[in-house]
Design a protein around this motif. Sequence first.
Motif, PDB file in Angstrom:
ATOM      1  N   UNK A 137       0.556  -0.845  -0.153  1.00 28.14           N
ATOM      2  CA  UNK A 137       0.251   0.133   0.025  1.00 28.14           C
ATOM      3  C   UNK A 137       0.770   1.698   0.169  1.00 28.14           C
ATOM      4  N   UNK A 138       1.490   1.689   0.911  1.00 30.60           N
ATOM      5  CA  UNK A 138       2.144   2.199   0.814  1.00 30.60           C
ATOM      6  C   UNK A 138       3.573   2.941  -0.613  1.00 30.60           C
ATOM      7  N   UNK A 139       3.640   1.530  -0.784  1.00 28.49           N
ATOM      8  CA  UNK A 139       4.297   1.909  -2.834  1.00 28.49           C
ATOM      9  C   UNK A 139       3.481   1.850  -3.078  1.00 28.49           C
ATOM     10  N   UNK A 140       2.495   1.592  -3.439  1.00 29.03           N
ATOM     11  CA  UNK A 140       1.954   1.862  -4.619  1.00 29.03           C
ATOM     12  C   UNK A 140       0.955   3.924  -4.218  1.00 29.03           C
ATOM     13  N   UNK A 141       0.745   3.915  -3.042  1.00 30.04           N
ATOM     14  CA  UNK A 141       0.972   5.194  -2.435  1.00 30.04           C
ATOM     15  C   UNK A 141       2.164   6.074  -2.870  1.00 30.04           C
ATOM     16  N   UNK A 142       2.886   5.670  -2.826  1.00 26.85           N
ATOM     17  CA  UNK A 142       4.407   6.897  -2.637  1.00 26.85           C
ATOM     18  C   UNK A 142       4.511   6.904  -4.609  1.00 26.85           C
ATOM     19  N   UNK A 143       3.952   6.212  -5.264  1.00 23.47           N
ATOM     20  CA  UNK A 143       4.301   5.788  -6.570  1.00 23.47           C
ATOM     21  C   UNK A 143       3.064   7.028  -7.257  1.00 23.47           C
ATOM     22  N   UNK A 144       1.553   7.066  -6.904  1.00 23.03           N
ATOM     23  CA  UNK A 144       0.802   7.982  -7.235  1.00 23.03           C
ATOM     24  C   UNK A 144       0.528   9.658  -6.751  1.00 23.03           C
ATOM     25  N   UNK A 145       1.364   9.647  -6.147  1.00 20.04           N
ATOM     26  CA  UNK A 145       1.222  11.191  -5.305  1.00 20.04           C
ATOM     27  C   UNK A 145       2.461  11.690  -6.196  1.00 20.04           C
ATOM     28  N   UNK A 146       2.891  10.621  -7.161  1.00 19.43           N
ATOM     29  CA  UNK A 146       4.498  11.767  -7.417  1.00 19.43           C
ATOM     30  C   UNK A 146       3.944  13.361  -8.129  1.00 19.43           C
ATOM     31  N   UNK A 147       2.877  13.253  -8.460  1.00 18.99           N
ATOM     32  CA  UNK A 147       2.598  14.742  -9.814  1.00 18.99           C
ATOM     33  C   UNK A 147       2.351  15.930  -8.665  1.00 18.99           C
ATOM     34  N   UNK A 152     -12.902   4.204 -12.507  1.00 16.85           N
ATOM     35  CA  UNK A 152     -12.271   4.001 -13.661  1.00 16.85           C
ATOM     36  C   UNK A 152     -11.009   4.497 -13.023  1.00 16.85           C
ATOM     37  N   UNK A 153     -10.171   3.183 -12.453  1.00 14.68           N
ATOM     38  CA  UNK A 153      -8.303   3.857 -12.178  1.00 14.68           C
ATOM     39  C   UNK A 153      -7.512   4.516 -13.076  1.00 14.68           C
ATOM     40  N   UNK A 154      -8.433   5.284 -14.046  1.00 16.34           N
ATOM     41  CA  UNK A 154      -7.475   6.020 -14.744  1.00 16.34           C
ATOM     42  C   UNK A 154      -6.653   7.427 -14.207  1.00 16.34           C
ATOM     43  N   UNK A 155      -5.826   7.028 -13.375  1.00 12.36           N
ATOM     44  CA  UNK A 155      -5.015   7.911 -12.567  1.00 12.36           C
ATOM     45  C   UNK A 155      -4.147   8.997 -13.604  1.00 12.36           C
ATOM     46  N   UNK A 156      -3.698   8.596 -14.830  1.00 11.55           N
ATOM     47  CA  UNK A 156      -3.673   9.579 -15.857  1.00 11.55           C
ATOM     48  C   UNK A 156      -3.780  11.072 -16.299  1.00 11.55           C
ATOM     49  N   UNK A 157      -5.431  10.445 -16.413  1.00 10.69           N
ATOM     50  CA  UNK A 157      -6.067  11.983 -16.998  1.00 10.69           C
ATOM     51  C   UNK A 157      -6.551  11.674 -15.785  1.00 10.69           C
ATOM     52  N   UNK A 158      -6.793  11.243 -14.937  1.00 13.62           N
ATOM     53  CA  UNK A 158      -7.572  12.166 -13.805  1.00 13.62           C
ATOM     54  C   UNK A 158      -6.557  13.478 -12.830  1.00 13.62           C
ATOM     55  N   UNK A 159      -5.306  12.839 -13.044  1.00 16.88           N
ATOM     56  CA  UNK A 159      -3.883  13.468 -12.655  1.00 16.88           C
ATOM     57  C   UNK A 159      -3.629  15.394 -13.987  1.00 16.88           C
ATOM     58  N   UNK A 160      -3.764  14.242 -14.562  1.00 21.87           N
ATOM     59  CA  UNK A 160      -3.647  15.793 -15.779  1.00 21.87           C
ATOM     60  C   UNK A 160      -4.356  16.731 -15.730  1.00 21.87           C
ATOM     61  N   UNK A 161      -5.580  16.352 -15.658  1.00 19.85           N
ATOM     62  CA  UNK A 161      -6.983  17.331 -15.777  1.00 19.85           C
ATOM     63  C   UNK A 161      -6.830  17.962 -14.619  1.00 19.85           C
ATOM     64  N   UNK A 162      -6.277  17.503 -13.286  1.00 16.69           N
ATOM     65  CA  UNK A 162      -6.058  18.662 -12.341  1.00 16.69           C
ATOM     66  C   UNK A 162      -5.153  19.599 -12.264  1.00 16.69           C
ATOM     67  N   UNK A 163      -3.301  19.279 -12.838  1.00 15.99           N
ATOM     68  CA  UNK A 163      -2.538  19.932 -12.803  1.00 15.99           C
ATOM     69  C   UNK A 163      -1.482  20.147 -14.547  1.00 15.99           C
ATOM     70  N   UNK A 164      -2.220  19.446 -15.641  1.00 19.80           N
ATOM     71  CA  UNK A 164      -2.647  19.922 -16.737  1.00 19.80           C
ATOM     72  C   UNK A 164      -0.732  18.575 -16.577  1.00 19.80           C
ATOM     73  N   UNK A 165      -0.850  18.205 -18.560  1.00 24.54           N
ATOM     74  CA  UNK A 165      -0.784  17.193 -18.697  1.00 24.54           C
ATOM     75  C   UNK A 165       1.277  17.460 -18.594  1.00 24.54           C
ATOM     76  N   UNK A 166       0.956  18.326 -19.185  1.00 26.56           N
ATOM     77  CA  UNK A 166       2.934  18.718 -19.047  1.00 26.56           C
ATOM     78  C   UNK A 166       3.490  18.240 -16.888  1.00 26.56           C
TER      79      UNK A 166
END
Length: 454
Positions: free
Chosen positions: A132-142, A222-236
Amino acid sequence: MAKDIARALAEFAVAMKLPDIPPETIEFTKGLALKTVAGMLVGSSMPVGRRVIRGTIERGHASEVGAIGCGITTSLWNAVLNNGIFAHAAELEDDSFLRGTAWDITSFPVYFPLAEKLKLSGRELLEICIIGLEVHSRTTLFYPQGHLGLTVIPGALGPSVGVARAFKLSMDETMAAMGLALSGVPVAYVSFGTDAHYFETALHSLQALIAAELAKCGLAGNPDIVTYMSNLVGKERVIPEKIIQDLGTQWRVHDIWVKKYPCCFHMHRHLDGLKDIITAENISLSQVDRVRVHISHLEEICNRPEPASIGDLQFSFQNSIASMLLDRDVNYDHINEKKLTDPVFKEARSKVQIVNHEEWHPEYAMETPARIELILKDGREFSRERQFAVGAPQEPISIEQFRSLFIKFVNGILQESRRSWTADAIMNLENLDVRDLKELNRILVYETVEGPGQ
């Protein structure tokens, strides 16, 4: 790509076993467990903890598991909510910086009572904690700290993966849990120093549990974290491949910094610098004319010269530096209502000057160096500048130092005869069978000095 990332994370969660995990990662996670368990015990004894426990008793729920530090059994959901509030109220959370924020206080509060309910062994509990901690550390990177006045996004996804593993969910069910946990309550900067700050993160733990439970029942997201985070902070800002880069071989959990003082992490580098000076030069408060603290706008939230609550004390440069000058430490003796009006502390706090460098534009709180200057009454001046705190990955602490912190923090809370036993049990978690882990949980629930439900 997005679906591939979610599937890779789910596959990691389903397949990873303790023998596949490096010994140093196992030891580090046990250290974080020591810290977070100490935080839950301390938080249960604080005024906010007492109020939470009272509410739990008044609500009345099915007796499923024990709630740490409470002396009562309650529903699993109640226990997770309580543990989450306690862990953060203690201000002992260990965080990652220099990228997005990840921390341990949303994982252990759900995993410990869940292990009790599911009758897991210590080995199984340790596996879900690491996963759980490893996935959390990776999915909160951006998500940049403080962007839109928020942080720790997504907060519940990583913890939900650990819960899914505990439930032995399939890959598809684990992905469903991730989707259900993806969007939720963020951590708001406006709540820092208030009970809402603790409540927000406790909801991450509770959402993680509920998401996995619902996935187990067949609900999907929908576990699409890429689109979710891109919408929040920008694709770049979002680099999708980084989420799963070297997954299972490079462990991001080691990015987490360890807290040694029960106050906001924004102050720890300055406190370490001050401790370096007063220890090396043997300086006491009576010799000090003033202390000058150099900060960026991100640390301004800890500029609280006249604290009016316990929350203010935990987020006050002035109080923390006064504590260090007086006792060469910051501990719970320095964070109680008496210190708000204590004349010695008021005078010591008045010696602290904050210099906010508006020309600094850090993206993360630890990006700019922490500089502190100590000016003595005899005219001598000393200064230190720190990029990292002791306990950061660049200056790691040992498992024995973790143990010492645990013993220090639970002093006066966990019964004396149980402190060493409990620390040793957590340090040897992988060797605990179901009965041993049940005994550990029993001690954490019932053998505090003042169990309010007893």
